[in-house]
Design a protein around this motif. Structure first.
Motif, PDB file in Angstrom:
ATOM      1  N   UNK A   1       0.876  -1.239   0.095  1.00  0.00           N
ATOM      2  CA  UNK A   1       0.021  -0.106   0.025  1.00  0.00           C
ATOM      3  C   UNK A   1       0.735   1.362   0.169  1.00  0.00           C
ATOM      4  N   UNK A   2       0.545   2.085  -0.925  1.00  0.00           N
ATOM      5  CA  UNK A   2       1.301   3.361  -0.957  1.00  0.00           C
ATOM      6  C   UNK A   2       0.491   4.395  -0.874  1.00  0.00           C
ATOM      7  N   UNK A   3       0.348   5.216   0.071  1.00  0.00           N
ATOM      8  CA  UNK A   3      -0.433   6.346   0.474  1.00  0.00           C
ATOM      9  C   UNK A   3       0.210   7.718   0.358  1.00  0.00           C
ATOM     10  N   UNK A   4      -0.409   8.705  -0.352  1.00  0.00           N
ATOM     11  CA  UNK A   4       0.155   9.997  -0.723  1.00  0.00           C
ATOM     12  C   UNK A   4      -0.862  10.947   0.239  1.00  0.00           C
ATOM     13  N   UNK A   5      -0.472  11.936   0.983  1.00  0.00           N
ATOM     14  CA  UNK A   5      -1.003  12.686   1.858  1.00  0.00           C
ATOM     15  C   UNK A   5      -0.918  14.225   1.169  1.00  0.00           C
ATOM     16  N   UNK A   6      -1.546  14.650   1.105  1.00  0.00           N
ATOM     17  CA  UNK A   6      -1.496  15.969   0.022  1.00  0.00           C
ATOM     18  C   UNK A   6      -1.820  17.146   0.771  1.00  0.00           C
ATOM     19  N   UNK A   7      -1.999  17.053   2.276  1.00  0.00           N
ATOM     20  CA  UNK A   7      -2.423  18.270   3.011  1.00  0.00           C
ATOM     21  C   UNK A   7      -1.391  18.156   4.263  1.00  0.00           C
ATOM     22  N   UNK A   8      -1.373  19.086   5.319  1.00  0.00           N
ATOM     23  CA  UNK A   8      -0.861  19.266   6.425  1.00  0.00           C
ATOM     24  C   UNK A   8      -2.072  19.463   7.529  1.00  0.00           C
ATOM     25  N   UNK A   9      -1.776  20.196   8.371  1.00  0.00           N
ATOM     26  CA  UNK A   9      -2.795  20.410   9.834  1.00  0.00           C
ATOM     27  C   UNK A   9      -3.555  21.372   9.150  1.00  0.00           C
ATOM     28  N   UNK A  10      -3.828  21.986   8.184  1.00  0.00           N
ATOM     29  CA  UNK A  10      -4.838  22.771   7.881  1.00  0.00           C
ATOM     30  C   UNK A  10      -6.169  21.961   7.480  1.00  0.00           C
TER      31      UNK A  10
ATOM     32  N   UNK B   1      12.860   9.523   5.137  1.00  0.00           N
ATOM     33  CA  UNK B   1      13.643  10.026   4.095  1.00  0.00           C
ATOM     34  C   UNK B   1      13.058  10.994   3.105  1.00  0.00           C
ATOM     35  N   UNK B   2      13.850  11.541   2.233  1.00  0.00           N
ATOM     36  CA  UNK B   2      13.333  12.320   1.131  1.00  0.00           C
ATOM     37  C   UNK B   2      13.480  11.802  -0.075  1.00  0.00           C
ATOM     38  N   UNK B   3      12.458  11.828  -1.122  1.00  0.00           N
ATOM     39  CA  UNK B   3      12.681  11.098  -2.102  1.00  0.00           C
ATOM     40  C   UNK B   3      11.687  11.746  -3.288  1.00  0.00           C
ATOM     41  N   UNK B   4      11.860  11.547  -4.529  1.00  0.00           N
ATOM     42  CA  UNK B   4      11.168  12.288  -5.700  1.00  0.00           C
ATOM     43  C   UNK B   4      10.229  11.606  -6.197  1.00  0.00           C
ATOM     44  N   UNK B   5       9.846  12.220  -7.320  1.00  0.00           N
ATOM     45  CA  UNK B   5       8.706  11.479  -8.078  1.00  0.00           C
ATOM     46  C   UNK B   5       9.103  10.167  -8.932  1.00  0.00           C
ATOM     47  N   UNK B   6      10.265  10.002  -9.061  1.00  0.00           N
ATOM     48  CA  UNK B   6      10.861   8.830  -9.649  1.00  0.00           C
ATOM     49  C   UNK B   6      10.649   7.735  -8.843  1.00  0.00           C
ATOM     50  N   UNK B   7      10.892   8.047  -7.594  1.00  0.00           N
ATOM     51  CA  UNK B   7      10.754   6.840  -6.647  1.00  0.00           C
ATOM     52  C   UNK B   7       9.203   6.732  -6.134  1.00  0.00           C
ATOM     53  N   UNK B   8       8.402   7.574  -6.139  1.00  0.00           N
ATOM     54  CA  UNK B   8       6.973   7.184  -5.986  1.00  0.00           C
ATOM     55  C   UNK B   8       6.353   6.780  -7.254  1.00  0.00           C
ATOM     56  N   UNK B   9       6.726   7.101  -8.328  1.00  0.00           N
ATOM     57  CA  UNK B   9       6.211   6.258  -9.486  1.00  0.00           C
ATOM     58  C   UNK B   9       6.777   5.052  -9.639  1.00  0.00           C
ATOM     59  N   UNK B  10       7.991   4.494  -9.249  1.00  0.00           N
ATOM     60  CA  UNK B  10       8.316   3.091  -9.038  1.00  0.00           C
ATOM     61  C   UNK B  10       7.535   2.338  -8.106  1.00  0.00           C
ATOM     62  N   UNK B  11       7.245   3.000  -6.844  1.00  0.00           N
ATOM     63  CA  UNK B  11       6.643   2.533  -5.884  1.00  0.00           C
ATOM     64  C   UNK B  11       5.077   2.130  -6.241  1.00  0.00           C
ATOM     65  N   UNK B  12       4.337   3.107  -6.961  1.00  0.00           N
ATOM     66  CA  UNK B  12       2.886   2.565  -7.211  1.00  0.00           C
ATOM     67  C   UNK B  12       2.909   1.963  -8.715  1.00  0.00           C
TER      68      UNK B  12
ATOM     69  N   UNK C   1       4.423  -0.813  -9.163  1.00  0.00           N
ATOM     70  CA  UNK C   1       5.072  -2.152  -8.819  1.00  0.00           C
ATOM     71  C   UNK C   1       3.843  -3.067  -8.932  1.00  0.00           C
ATOM     72  N   UNK C   2       4.212  -4.404  -9.163  1.00  0.00           N
ATOM     73  CA  UNK C   2       2.908  -5.255  -9.338  1.00  0.00           C
ATOM     74  C   UNK C   2       2.391  -5.334  -7.907  1.00  0.00           C
ATOM     75  N   UNK C   3       0.780  -5.495  -7.906  1.00  0.00           N
ATOM     76  CA  UNK C   3      -0.016  -5.640  -6.689  1.00  0.00           C
ATOM     77  C   UNK C   3      -0.210  -4.507  -5.749  1.00  0.00           C
ATOM     78  N   UNK C   4       0.375  -3.416  -6.045  1.00  0.00           N
ATOM     79  CA  UNK C   4       0.305  -2.071  -5.223  1.00  0.00           C
ATOM     80  C   UNK C   4      -1.183  -1.706  -5.510  1.00  0.00           C
ATOM     81  N   UNK C   5      -1.537  -1.254  -4.286  1.00  0.00           N
ATOM     82  CA  UNK C   5      -2.705  -0.348  -4.063  1.00  0.00           C
ATOM     83  C   UNK C   5      -2.204   1.029  -3.439  1.00  0.00           C
TER      84      UNK C   5
END
Length: 120
Positions: A5-14, A99-110, A112-116
């Motif tokens: 499971x890969x989750x992206x949270x696009x907000x903060x405390x707001x 860690x800090x990582x960019x779009x290439x790492x995110x794209x690789x994760x999402x 991958x086989x069987x990823x939600x």
């Protein structure tokens, strides 16, 4: 078998409920045995730093710091590289295990086989 499971949270405390939901789902998935990767983008990037999650409160919600620590212990917590750069956050500023990582790492994760993937 529990799929990754890969989750992206696009907000903060707001956006407290959306933020809390992302961390709650990530922690529940860790507890279920999933390979979890939680990405912090936008204002959420601040939550990779010490003390920031501790400042957050939401009625009837588990402590965000506790949820964050569970994700770090059982999964991967990543701060978006562009989001970090815009906020002048560097690796040395982050909590251990984040860690800090960019779009290439995110794209690789999402891609991958069987990823939600989920976005909050």
């Amino acid at each position: 078998m529990v799929r990754p499971l890969v989750i992206k949270v696009t907000c903060g405390i707001e956006e407290p409920e959306r933020l809390n939901q992302a961390f709650t789902v990530a922690t529940a998935a860790v507890a279920a045995g999933a390979d979890v990767s939680l990405w912090l983008t936008g204002e959420g990037a601040w939550l990779g730093l010490p003390g920031k999650a501790e400042e957050f409160t939401l009625d009837l919600a588990t402590s965000l710091a506790r949820l964050r620590d569970a994700v770090i212990a059982g999964g991967q917590l990543t701060v978006c590289s562009q989001c970090a750069a815009r906020r002048e956050i560097v690796e040395a500023d982050l909590l251990a295990g984040v860690r800090i990582a960019g779009a290439a790492a995110f794209a690789e994760e999402v891609l991958a086989d069987e990823v939600q993937a989920l976005v909050y």
